[in-house]
Write a protein that holds these residues in place. Structure first.
Motif, PDB file in Angstrom:
ATOM      1  N   GLU A   7      42.434  97.185  35.908  1.00 15.90           N
ATOM      2  CA  GLU A   7      43.276  96.041  36.231  1.00 15.90           C
ATOM      3  C   GLU A   7      44.718  96.511  36.345  1.00 15.90           C
ATOM      4  N   PRO A   8      45.418  96.213  37.462  1.00 12.66           N
ATOM      5  CA  PRO A   8      46.797  96.679  37.650  1.00 12.66           C
ATOM      6  C   PRO A   8      47.713  96.212  36.523  1.00 12.66           C
ATOM      7  N   ASN A   9      48.609  97.084  36.136  1.00 14.39           N
ATOM      8  CA  ASN A   9      49.679  96.804  35.182  1.00 14.39           C
ATOM      9  C   ASN A   9      49.224  96.690  33.726  1.00 14.39           C
ATOM     10  N   THR A  10      47.939  96.757  33.454  1.00 14.73           N
ATOM     11  CA  THR A  10      47.487  96.552  32.079  1.00 14.73           C
ATOM     12  C   THR A  10      46.698  97.733  31.521  1.00 14.73           C
ATOM     13  N   GLY A  11      46.173  98.588  32.399  1.00 11.49           N
ATOM     14  CA  GLY A  11      45.324  99.661  31.923  1.00 11.49           C
ATOM     15  C   GLY A  11      43.992  99.176  31.410  1.00 11.49           C
ATOM     16  N   ILE A  12      43.628  97.935  31.729  1.00 13.60           N
ATOM     17  CA  ILE A  12      42.390  97.358  31.223  1.00 13.60           C
ATOM     18  C   ILE A  12      41.287  97.533  32.258  1.00 13.60           C
ATOM     19  N   ILE A  13      40.161  98.040  31.813  1.00 16.11           N
ATOM     20  CA  ILE A  13      39.012  98.152  32.703  1.00 16.11           C
ATOM     21  C   ILE A  13      38.408  96.773  32.912  1.00 16.11           C
ATOM     22  N   SER A  14      38.144  96.420  34.161  1.00 16.08           N
ATOM     23  CA  SER A  14      37.591  95.098  34.447  1.00 16.08           C
ATOM     24  C   SER A  14      36.185  95.226  34.992  1.00 16.08           C
ATOM     25  N   SER A  15      35.367  94.238  34.703  1.00 17.64           N
ATOM     26  CA  SER A  15      34.000  94.203  35.210  1.00 17.64           C
ATOM     27  C   SER A  15      33.929  93.292  36.421  1.00 17.64           C
ATOM     28  N   PRO A  16      33.085  93.617  37.387  1.00 13.14           N
ATOM     29  CA  PRO A  16      32.906  92.707  38.508  1.00 13.14           C
ATOM     30  C   PRO A  16      32.401  91.363  38.014  1.00 13.14           C
ATOM     31  N   VAL A  17      32.765  90.323  38.729  1.00 15.77           N
ATOM     32  CA  VAL A  17      32.400  88.998  38.275  1.00 15.77           C
ATOM     33  C   VAL A  17      31.296  88.401  39.121  1.00 15.77           C
ATOM     34  N   ARG A  18      31.539  88.115  40.365  1.00 20.68           N
ATOM     35  CA  ARG A  18      30.513  87.400  41.096  1.00 20.68           C
ATOM     36  C   ARG A  18      30.808  87.394  42.588  1.00 20.68           C
ATOM     37  N   PHE A  19      29.744  87.398  43.363  1.00 22.90           N
ATOM     38  CA  PHE A  19      29.887  87.029  44.754  1.00 22.90           C
ATOM     39  C   PHE A  19      30.120  85.530  44.803  1.00 22.90           C
ATOM     40  N   GLY A  20      30.758  85.045  45.834  1.00 20.98           N
ATOM     41  CA  GLY A  20      31.078  83.634  45.951  1.00 20.98           C
ATOM     42  C   GLY A  20      32.254  83.502  46.887  1.00 20.98           C
ATOM     43  N   THR A  21      33.016  82.462  46.766  1.00 18.68           N
ATOM     44  CA  THR A  21      34.185  82.267  47.612  1.00 18.68           C
ATOM     45  C   THR A  21      35.417  82.150  46.734  1.00 18.68           C
ATOM     46  N   GLU A  22      36.577  82.527  47.272  1.00 16.88           N
ATOM     47  CA  GLU A  22      37.807  82.413  46.512  1.00 16.88           C
ATOM     48  C   GLU A  22      38.094  80.947  46.220  1.00 16.88           C
ATOM     49  N   ASP A  23      38.494  80.686  44.982  1.00 15.48           N
ATOM     50  CA  ASP A  23      38.651  79.317  44.509  1.00 15.48           C
ATOM     51  C   ASP A  23      40.033  78.756  44.774  1.00 15.48           C
ATOM     52  N   GLY A  24      41.012  79.621  44.992  1.00 12.76           N
ATOM     53  CA  GLY A  24      42.377  79.135  45.189  1.00 12.76           C
ATOM     54  C   GLY A  24      42.850  78.361  43.974  1.00 12.76           C
ATOM     55  N   ASP A  25      43.332  77.134  44.204  1.00 10.67           N
ATOM     56  CA  ASP A  25      43.799  76.279  43.114  1.00 10.67           C
ATOM     57  C   ASP A  25      42.732  75.267  42.706  1.00 10.67           C
ATOM     58  N   GLY A  26      41.480  75.543  43.051  1.00 10.11           N
ATOM     59  CA  GLY A  26      40.427  74.566  42.825  1.00 10.11           C
ATOM     60  C   GLY A  26      40.121  74.276  41.373  1.00 10.11           C
ATOM     61  N   HIS A  27      40.195  75.291  40.515  1.00  9.99           N
ATOM     62  CA  HIS A  27      39.851  75.106  39.103  1.00  9.99           C
ATOM     63  C   HIS A  27      40.886  75.815  38.226  1.00  9.99           C
ATOM     64  N   PRO A  28      42.106  75.305  38.170  1.00  6.79           N
ATOM     65  CA  PRO A  28      43.183  75.995  37.438  1.00  6.79           C
ATOM     66  C   PRO A  28      42.979  76.030  35.929  1.00  6.79           C
ATOM     67  N   GLY A  29      42.015  75.250  35.400  1.00  4.43           N
ATOM     68  CA  GLY A  29      41.760  75.282  33.969  1.00  4.43           C
ATOM     69  C   GLY A  29      40.847  76.405  33.535  1.00  4.43           C
TER      70      GLY A  29
END
Length: 230
Positions: A7-29
């Protein structure tokens, strides 16, 4: 399940999440969580259920040494947690595979945890729903992670088909912990799938939170690096 994506700027390794579509501002919570473990770490998802509280999966935070190793990614930067609470009956040894109505699903114990913060999170609170879906209903899954190019870190949304309410199990994988502790879902008509970093993400009926992503069944025989959303 950590990968080699950083993950940029954090040095944290990230795991892939999911195929799907970009959510944009659909679920900000639904927000992105980083969990530092030693010199590396991984990515999970979580849902704001109170203004300073996020609900996520227990297996996301169980290896964190302290709350400061858990932080949420915000537009303004990163905010470290102050406390985290893993369900007292959670065990990493409980997950196993069982057959439901002719299909194989992953079962687990109560794979839930709460993470709290000292300041209000700049995100809307998601209401917790009480309705039980009917078999065949289409539900929404939300989390951060991989698109078809295995690019991570963007909130994504998908559709799954509800199958059943089932049991959660204790560590022996046979003793029932709660008779209606889990919801199991199928990939649905759009064939959505989940990956490791989707853990802790939201399962929604309408706008209400009814489940937390715990895991799935490995997709064997295709080129999908994720798991089927069961």
């Amino acid at each position: 399940e950590p990968t080699t994506d950083i993950e940029p700027n954090t040095g944290i390794i990230s795991s892939p999440v999911r195929f799907g579509t970009e959510d944009g501002d659909g679920h900000p919570g639904i927000l992105k969580l980083h969990i530092r473990v030693g010199n590396s770490g991984f990515l999970c998802s979580g849902t704001v259920i109170e203004q300073r509280t996020i609900l996520t999966a227990a297996h996301c935070v169980e290896n964190a040494v302290a709350a400061l190793d858990i932080y949420v990614a915000l537009e303004t930067g990163y905010q470290s947690a102050t406390q985290f609470y893993v369900h007292e009956d959670y065990s990493p040894d409980a997950p196993h595979i069982r057959n439901v109505n002719g299909e194989w699903f992953r079962f687990s114990g109560p794979d839930i945890a709460i993470v709290t913060f000292a300041q209000d999170l700049p995100a809307p609170v998601v209401s917790i729903g009480t309705a039980t879906p009917d078999a065949g209903d289409l539900l929404t899954i939300v989390g951060f992670g991989a698109n078809e190019n295995n690019e991570t870190g963007v909130r994504r949304v998908g559709t799954v088909e509800f199958a059943a309410v089932t049991e959660t199990y204790e560590v022996d994988q046979s003793t029932v912990h709660h008779a209606a502790g889990s919801l199991v879902v199928n990939p649905g008509p759009t064939d959505q799938v989940v990956c490791g970093g989707d853990s802790g993400g939201a399962l929604l009926v309408g706008d209400d939170l009814v489940g937390v992503t715990s895991g799935g069944v490995v997709a064997v025989g295709d080129d999908n690096p994720c798991v089927r959303a069961r």
